[in-house]
Design an enzyme around this catalytic site. Sequence first.
Site, PDB file in Angstrom:
ATOM      1  N   CYS A  87       0.941  -0.596   0.266  1.00 15.96           N
ATOM      2  CA  CYS A  87      -0.069  -0.082  -0.023  1.00 15.96           C
ATOM      3  C   CYS A  87       0.754   1.077   0.127  1.00 15.96           C
ATOM      4  O   CYS A  87       1.958   1.166  -0.607  1.00 15.96           O
ATOM      5  CB  CYS A  87      -1.067   0.331   0.736  1.00 15.96           C
ATOM      6  SG  CYS A  87      -0.199   0.252   3.006  1.00 15.96           S
ATOM      7  N   CYS A 138      -4.148  -1.080  -2.374  1.00 15.12           N
ATOM      8  CA  CYS A 138      -5.099   0.335  -2.458  1.00 15.12           C
ATOM      9  C   CYS A 138      -4.479   0.651  -4.055  1.00 15.12           C
ATOM     10  O   CYS A 138      -3.683   0.012  -4.553  1.00 15.12           O
ATOM     11  CB  CYS A 138      -4.231   1.336  -1.234  1.00 15.12           C
ATOM     12  SG  CYS A 138      -2.865   2.482  -1.782  1.00 15.12           S
ATOM     13  N   CYS A 181       4.854   0.413 -11.347  1.00 11.31           N
ATOM     14  CA  CYS A 181       6.134  -0.314  -9.866  1.00 11.31           C
ATOM     15  C   CYS A 181       7.279  -1.070 -10.878  1.00 11.31           C
ATOM     16  O   CYS A 181       6.851  -1.407 -12.280  1.00 11.31           O
ATOM     17  CB  CYS A 181       5.748  -1.432  -8.950  1.00 11.31           C
ATOM     18  SG  CYS A 181       4.403  -0.647  -7.651  1.00 11.31           S
TER      19      CYS A 181
END
Length: 283
Positions: free
Chosen positions: A123, A199, A207
Amino acid sequence: MEYLLLDRLSTLSHPQRMAVFRLLMRRCPDELPAGEIAAALALKASTASVYLSTLTQAGLITKRRDGTRLLYAVNLDATRAVVAGLFSDCCRGRADLCPPQFADLLGTLASSENRKFNVLFVCTGNSARSIMAETILRDLADDKFTAHSAGTAHRSELNPFAVEMLKSKGHDVSHLHSKNLTEFQGADAPMMDFVFTVCDRAANDDCPTWRGQPVSGHWGMPDPVKAQGSEAEKRLAFHQTYGSLHNRLTAFTALSFEALDGGSLQKKIDAIGKEAVTKDQPA
């Protein structure tokens, strides 16, 4: 067919259109409103609308009206067609031309009787939702999973309501601490089998690619840290988050990983993520 492939590649050659497409790929199978897409990529609403229209016309994404909102999602059939078009010779005696990561996209998850799966929950701050998920999974099935959690933006302290909730459920919190995602991206970091974002903001972040191509899933839920009102109302938000995570992780640990191919496993994980946030609390 060749013209269609060239048209789609041309559409994706624009950096910001590609950014929109990649965002929707990361959030697959979710449908996102145009406003969230624009906010996640720091685009003007009018600019985002143009990019979304172009991607829709190329067939790379789909559009659906929900009341006053337009929802967008990636078109997986079109995406697969682009990949197949680029590597069409791979099945004609030249498997060596195909990138290694495409060799077994739908194989069963590698496992052995004594092997534990590494699971990472991500998150934004690693102060509440991901910490709770890590703790719940560890206590649900420590014999089968090694649970980790991290945040995309470092936070030095755990949320006190999250710690209180975990303590009230009998979890050991003495070892918990906030961690940054970079701790799991080095050469010495454990290779993940599963990576879950809990989230929307973390799911929208670009990423890096994970080593070993872990199975991924998005189990987004409201941030209990942002709950307003009295302390009792704030505790209720954490109570609901804990219950939802507990239910999802109970379903996750019950899956027959060794018996499922990659595609079937991904569908089941996506289905778990679609479950509504519960208002019930496990005993």
